[in-house]
Design a protein around this motif. Structure first.
Motif, mmCIF file in Angstrom:
data_model
loop_
_atom_site.group_PDB
_atom_site.id
_atom_site.type_symbol
_atom_site.label_atom_id
_atom_site.label_comp_id
_atom_site.label_asym_id
_atom_site.label_seq_id
_atom_site.Cartn_x
_atom_site.Cartn_y
_atom_site.Cartn_z
ATOM 1 N N PRO A 83 61.040 44.336 41.043
ATOM 2 C CA PRO A 83 59.853 43.466 41.044
ATOM 3 C C PRO A 83 58.659 44.158 41.692
ATOM 4 C CG PRO A 83 61.420 42.742 42.707
ATOM 5 C CD PRO A 83 62.076 43.847 41.936
ATOM 6 N N TYR A 84 57.468 43.791 41.244
ATOM 7 C CA TYR A 84 56.242 44.351 41.802
ATOM 8 C C TYR A 84 55.239 43.239 42.036
ATOM 9 C CZ TYR A 84 54.352 43.943 37.098
ATOM 10 O OH TYR A 84 53.949 43.455 35.892
ATOM 11 N N ARG A 85 54.370 43.449 42.994
ATOM 12 C CA ARG A 85 53.313 42.492 43.326
ATOM 13 C C ARG A 85 52.026 43.257 43.568
ATOM 14 N NH1 ARG A 85 56.544 39.767 41.502
ATOM 15 N NH2 ARG A 85 57.828 38.202 42.474
ATOM 16 N N GLU A 86 50.914 42.615 43.246
ATOM 17 C CA GLU A 86 49.608 43.196 43.541
ATOM 18 C C GLU A 86 49.105 42.614 44.848
ATOM 19 O OE1 GLU A 86 46.363 43.655 40.929
ATOM 20 O OE2 GLU A 86 47.649 44.071 39.228
ATOM 21 N N LEU A 87 48.585 43.491 45.681
ATOM 22 C CA LEU A 87 48.035 43.076 46.970
ATOM 23 C C LEU A 87 46.519 42.978 46.869
ATOM 24 C CD1 LEU A 87 50.013 45.409 49.373
ATOM 25 C CD2 LEU A 87 50.410 43.000 48.957
#
Length: 87
Positions: A62-66
């Motif tokens: 999984p990836y998330r944008e900060l």
């Protein structure tokens, strides 16, 4: 409040030695299967963002944008880093 929690978690991972920083380290961590989560700063280039999103999708990470307001690089102890992998 949300930004403070993210900053604290990034700092904790960095102190524990479980944070890969930078393009090469994050890419290698995802490919080797040691990354649990990839964090991409919104200031990263569009091509870099798309490449990492594709890599994470194929490897099942999984990836998330900060948001830029988090200033993750400062709390990780790196000055110019925009990509992070929690290991």
């Amino acid at each position: 409040m949300r930004d403070q929690k993210i900053r604290g978690a990034i700092g904790l991972c960095a102190r524990a030695g479980k944070l890969a920083c930078g393009d090469f380290a994050v890419k290698r961590s995802v490919q080797m299967g040691t990354a649990w989560l990839v964090l991409i700063d919104e200031r990263a280039a569009e091509g870099t963002r798309k490449r990492l999103q594709y890599l994470c999708g194929t490897c099942g990470v999984p990836y998330r944008e900060l948001p830029a307001s988090v200033e993750a690089a400062v709390y990780a102890g790196k000055s110019n880093c925009l990509l992070f992998a929690v290991q």
